[in-house]
Design a protein around this motif. Sequence first.
Motif, mmCIF file in Angstrom:
data_model
loop_
_atom_site.group_PDB
_atom_site.id
_atom_site.type_symbol
_atom_site.label_atom_id
_atom_site.label_comp_id
_atom_site.label_asym_id
_atom_site.label_seq_id
_atom_site.Cartn_x
_atom_site.Cartn_y
_atom_site.Cartn_z
ATOM 1 N N ASP A 77 31.745 -83.590 -20.763
ATOM 2 C CA ASP A 77 30.398 -83.687 -21.349
ATOM 3 C C ASP A 77 29.190 -83.208 -20.104
ATOM 4 O O ASP A 77 28.392 -81.690 -20.787
ATOM 5 C CB ASP A 77 29.751 -85.409 -21.258
ATOM 6 C CG ASP A 77 28.050 -85.778 -21.555
ATOM 7 O OD1 ASP A 77 27.573 -85.291 -22.758
ATOM 8 O OD2 ASP A 77 27.159 -85.437 -20.304
ATOM 9 N N PHE A 78 29.869 -82.895 -19.263
ATOM 10 C CA PHE A 78 28.608 -82.041 -17.934
ATOM 11 C C PHE A 78 28.802 -80.475 -18.094
ATOM 12 O O PHE A 78 28.289 -79.743 -18.588
ATOM 13 C CB PHE A 78 29.358 -82.424 -16.530
ATOM 14 C CG PHE A 78 28.532 -82.211 -15.714
ATOM 15 C CD1 PHE A 78 27.645 -82.600 -15.263
ATOM 16 C CD2 PHE A 78 28.986 -80.672 -15.070
ATOM 17 C CE1 PHE A 78 26.429 -82.676 -13.650
ATOM 18 C CE2 PHE A 78 27.554 -80.840 -13.910
ATOM 19 C CZ PHE A 78 26.800 -80.914 -13.503
ATOM 20 N N SER B 88 30.311 -92.049 -13.497
ATOM 21 C CA SER B 88 29.382 -91.378 -13.455
ATOM 22 C C SER B 88 28.709 -91.653 -12.519
ATOM 23 O O SER B 88 27.741 -91.222 -12.148
ATOM 24 C CB SER B 88 28.435 -91.116 -15.312
ATOM 25 O OG SER B 88 30.164 -90.765 -15.431
ATOM 26 N N LYS B 89 28.367 -93.119 -12.671
ATOM 27 C CA LYS B 89 26.724 -94.098 -11.393
ATOM 28 C C LYS B 89 27.791 -93.576 -10.495
ATOM 29 O O LYS B 89 26.369 -93.739 -9.223
ATOM 30 C CB LYS B 89 26.688 -95.592 -12.186
ATOM 31 C CG LYS B 89 25.496 -95.685 -11.370
ATOM 32 C CD LYS B 89 25.030 -97.533 -12.818
ATOM 33 C CE LYS B 89 24.871 -97.121 -13.696
ATOM 34 N NZ LYS B 89 23.982 -98.346 -13.843
ATOM 35 N N PHE C 73 16.728 -88.660 -9.298
ATOM 36 C CA PHE C 73 17.514 -87.682 -8.467
ATOM 37 C C PHE C 73 15.739 -86.854 -7.903
ATOM 38 O O PHE C 73 15.008 -86.356 -8.080
ATOM 39 C CB PHE C 73 18.593 -86.906 -8.475
ATOM 40 C CG PHE C 73 19.443 -87.188 -9.013
ATOM 41 C CD1 PHE C 73 20.591 -87.495 -7.936
ATOM 42 C CD2 PHE C 73 19.822 -86.549 -10.053
ATOM 43 C CE1 PHE C 73 21.644 -87.656 -8.650
ATOM 44 C CE2 PHE C 73 20.518 -87.662 -11.085
ATOM 45 C CZ PHE C 73 22.128 -87.417 -9.790
ATOM 46 N N LYS C 74 15.820 -86.736 -6.345
ATOM 47 C CA LYS C 74 15.707 -86.266 -5.648
ATOM 48 C C LYS C 74 15.551 -85.115 -5.365
ATOM 49 O O LYS C 74 17.141 -85.493 -3.949
ATOM 50 C CB LYS C 74 14.213 -86.920 -4.375
ATOM 51 C CG LYS C 74 14.186 -88.434 -4.838
ATOM 52 C CD LYS C 74 13.646 -89.666 -4.086
ATOM 53 C CE LYS C 74 12.679 -90.277 -4.975
ATOM 54 N NZ LYS C 74 12.806 -91.883 -3.608
ATOM 55 N N LEU D 279 20.613 -80.510 -14.244
ATOM 56 C CA LEU D 279 21.493 -81.344 -15.608
ATOM 57 C C LEU D 279 21.219 -82.605 -15.321
ATOM 58 O O LEU D 279 22.000 -83.109 -16.229
ATOM 59 C CB LEU D 279 22.830 -80.840 -15.425
ATOM 60 C CG LEU D 279 23.574 -79.283 -16.002
ATOM 61 C CD1 LEU D 279 24.575 -78.762 -15.692
ATOM 62 C CD2 LEU D 279 22.709 -79.072 -17.135
ATOM 63 N N GLY D 280 20.897 -83.256 -14.079
ATOM 64 C CA GLY D 280 20.424 -84.487 -14.035
ATOM 65 C C GLY D 280 21.540 -84.979 -13.636
ATOM 66 O O GLY D 280 22.141 -86.568 -13.590
ATOM 67 N N GLY D 281 22.717 -85.101 -13.379
ATOM 68 C CA GLY D 281 23.660 -85.768 -12.800
ATOM 69 C C GLY D 281 25.030 -85.962 -14.315
ATOM 70 O O GLY D 281 24.507 -85.203 -15.191
#
Length: 335
Positions: A246-247, A109-110, A33-34, A231-233
């Motif tokens: 999970d999130f 998720s993706k 992620f940016k 959290l990195g998505g």
Amino acid sequence: MKKPIGEHISVNENSPKYDDNVVKLSGVKNEPFKTSEEAEGVCSVVIVSYKTGEILMDCIRSVLEQNRLHQLILVDNGNSKHTIQLLNEIADNEPKFEIITGHGNVGFSKGCNLGVRRARGEYILLLNPDSILHSNTLDPAIRAFQTHPSTSALTVRMENSDGTEQRGARRNLMTPWTCCVEQFRLDRFAPNHPHFQRLNLNETRPLTEITPVQCISGAFMLIPKKVYLELGGMDEDYFLHVEDIDFCMRIEKMGGSILYLPTVSVTHKRSTSDIYPGIIEWHKARSFCKYFGKHFTKQYPNWALRVLSLAIYLRLLLRLPTITFSWLIGKFWQR
């Protein structure tokens, strides 16, 4: 004059191409992620859709009518040609509406992560394509973050079509033990004991004020973008289901908090996708096993987790005949 959205949209074969609002992907790479400049106080809504059906247009219409909407990003994991034509016409008339397509069915998720990479609002709303936002839903939900600035995620009251509170919208964190309590209703033996609390809380006392909860549903999950990125998505190892739990577990581990806002409601109609439900249940079983293996190897011995996984797949096997029969009967009556 803009065309109305929903069943009144006509498909015009001579419509122009929608290059401005449509992003076509030939493949999906696992890119980090940016961080980008964000529009403050507004929301980017991300909807991941796969063979959703007609309710998708009602969902989109309800989102586009919201205050505080910065953009609506539809991640097309696979829809009919007719649906795609309708979506393209909306994109032509609605500058806030964007479509990401051409990548195939990459899972929920993706798909969420693909949408968030294009999001420019301060807040991200992950919304199921079979959910209908009531008028003025986003504004009080976003204001709750401003009055509770340490909040990591938020949901509202998720309702069935009859107005009852939906199962799974607010719950305790899922552990092997809470699953056993829920499955066998062990809470009936000690209803007030803290170790015998149910997983799902929709049958508990209705809430009237904004309240902390441990876990919420990805059907409506409002998150500050900075928290999502931190959290990195979503964990892309989950193809379908359990990624929201999970999130929430990762929010818990980082010391964050989740709020439930009962004074705002959304209708979630569920099971509108034209997919054999046995496939959905298969992915759900796989995701359960992954979740337990990811988060509970230190608390439970390996043999116990293996037994739990076996029980999950055995339950699926026992339910498949009933699931298949019901699906076939439904298909028959739709003819």
